[in-house]
Scaffold this active site. Structure first.
Site, mmCIF file in Angstrom:
data_model
loop_
_atom_site.group_PDB
_atom_site.id
_atom_site.type_symbol
_atom_site.label_atom_id
_atom_site.label_comp_id
_atom_site.label_asym_id
_atom_site.label_seq_id
_atom_site.Cartn_x
_atom_site.Cartn_y
_atom_site.Cartn_z
ATOM 1 N N ASP A 165 51.239 -80.153 77.646
ATOM 2 C CA ASP A 165 52.728 -79.975 77.472
ATOM 3 C C ASP A 165 53.045 -78.256 77.684
ATOM 4 O O ASP A 165 52.255 -77.563 77.041
ATOM 5 C CB ASP A 165 53.202 -80.277 76.251
ATOM 6 C CG ASP A 165 53.528 -81.854 76.277
ATOM 7 O OD1 ASP A 165 53.431 -82.273 77.503
ATOM 8 O OD2 ASP A 165 53.552 -82.529 75.165
ATOM 9 N N GLU B 97 61.631 -92.019 80.041
ATOM 10 C CA GLU B 97 60.289 -91.577 79.348
ATOM 11 C C GLU B 97 60.385 -91.198 77.845
ATOM 12 O O GLU B 97 61.274 -90.198 77.905
ATOM 13 C CB GLU B 97 59.298 -90.719 80.174
ATOM 14 C CG GLU B 97 57.947 -90.607 79.896
ATOM 15 C CD GLU B 97 57.435 -89.528 80.760
ATOM 16 O OE1 GLU B 97 57.979 -89.219 82.078
ATOM 17 O OE2 GLU B 97 56.525 -88.854 80.318
HETATM 18 O O1 LIG Z 1 58.586 -81.147 82.204
HETATM 19 P P1 LIG Z 1 58.377 -81.489 83.492
HETATM 20 O O2 LIG Z 1 57.670 -80.297 84.302
HETATM 21 O O3 LIG Z 1 59.475 -81.737 84.410
HETATM 22 O O4 LIG Z 1 57.330 -82.504 83.682
HETATM 23 C C1 LIG Z 1 57.596 -84.207 83.379
HETATM 24 C C2 LIG Z 1 56.917 -83.983 82.051
HETATM 25 O O5 LIG Z 1 57.448 -83.374 81.131
HETATM 26 C C3 LIG Z 1 56.765 -85.232 81.241
HETATM 27 O O6 LIG Z 1 56.436 -86.560 82.321
HETATM 28 C C4 LIG Z 1 55.620 -85.404 80.306
HETATM 29 C C5 LIG Z 1 55.797 -84.735 79.236
HETATM 30 N N1 LIG Z 1 54.463 -84.544 78.692
HETATM 31 C C6 LIG Z 1 53.574 -84.841 79.554
HETATM 32 C C7 LIG Z 1 52.284 -84.812 79.332
HETATM 33 C C8 LIG Z 1 51.587 -85.514 80.496
HETATM 34 C C9 LIG Z 1 52.174 -85.890 81.512
HETATM 35 C C10 LIG Z 1 53.460 -86.106 81.711
HETATM 36 C C11 LIG Z 1 54.329 -85.409 80.690
#
Ligand SMILES: O=P(O)(O)OC[C@@H](O)[C@@H](O)c1c[nH]c2ccccc12
Length: 251
Positions: free
Chosen positions: A58, A47
């Site tokens: 975020d 991603e």
């Molecule tokens: O950081 P985490 O808690 O591991 O979660 C994944 C996430 O960072 C990534 O998929 C993501 C980054 N920005 C986002 C905004 C919305 C949904 C998902 C995301």
């Protein structure tokens, strides 16, 4: 079936790391080597985050990474230019808020994806009701619009969200911003199983995952995990080996 879904369906414990494009000491020039590192470690897909000034979903780790990238003038169009030069077998998924796409122009954006390894899009502030802005442009292309489904969403709504889903379903394990490492609800496993039973599309779990215990837990009740803040933090601290080991052990 589109490439992203096929790739994830063929594997059991999928691992998708999230990185912020341009958050490398060499800026976008370092993106290629980060993708290569994550591919070699065994990622199912990667991603790629687009920095944005108002990243409402975020948490602090990803927000700071976005600010570092913005300070290097990294933009959606410079990211797409860079991705044209990236050669990888791993499908890439662009994670961006809608505004950068809108500013670039939707048609121009979709056209620019041609010739890149991008096979999916995650647009957290584009609700299902507005997917008509994007879907008609990607329907006949090898690109999937990945839906985010909160596990506290009523079943009837979950059914709507997964009805014509493609690629994978992003099950949001906690409500709130990314990177929060609080304990998961006991009912989460049940909720994940229930969501998976609604669809043939792989369900991957994300939000707040930063240790192997949680990875193993979610691998049992879904098709894999998405890990963002932990990866972003480790890469920023130059702990590449830790990232590689974590991904290998998650597979
Ligand atoms: O950081 P985490 O808690 O591991 O979660 C994944 C996430 O960072 C990534 O998929 C993501 C980054 N920005 C986002 C905004 C919305 C949904 C998902 C995301």
């Amino acid at each position: 079936m589109k490439t992203l879904q096929m790739t994830l369906s063929n594997k059991k414990n999928n691992f998708i790391p999230y990185i912020m494009a341009g958050d490398h000491e060499k800026g976008l020039e370092g993106l290629k080597e980060t993708i290569q590192l994550l591919e070699e470690a065994g990622s199912s897909a990667i991603e790629i985050g687009v920095p944005f000034s108002d990243p409402v979903a975020d948490g602090p780790v990803i927000e700071q990474a976005g600010l570092r990238a913005l300070a290097r003038n990294v933009s959606l169009s410079s990211i797409l230019e860079t991705l044209k030069t990236v050669d990888t077998k791993v499908p890439l998924v662009i994670m961006t808020y809608f505004n950068p796409i809108y500013q670039l122009g939707i048609e121009k954006f979709v056209a620019a994806l041609e010739g890149t390894p991008v096979k999916g899009l995650i647009i957290p502030d584009l609700p299902k009701e507005h997917e008509g802005y994007i879907k008609p442009f990607i329907n006949d292309k090898d690109i999937c619009l990945v839906p985010l489904v909160s596990l506290t969403t009523p079943l009837s709504r979950q059914k709507e969200l997964v009805a014509d889903a493609e690629g994978f379903i992003y099950a949001v394990a906690i409500n709130g911003v990314t990177g929060k490492e609080n304990a998961y609800s006991n009912q989460l496993d049940q909720h994940l199983k229930a969501l998976s039973s609604l669809t043939d599309v792989p369900v991957l779990t994300g939000f707040g995952i930063s240790n192997l215990t949680d990875v193993e837990r979610f691998n049992k009740v879904s098709s894999g995990v998405i890990v963002g803040s932990k990866i972003v933090r480790d890469l920023h601290e130059k702990k590449e080996q830790e990232v590689v080991t974590f991904i290998k052990k998650s597979n």
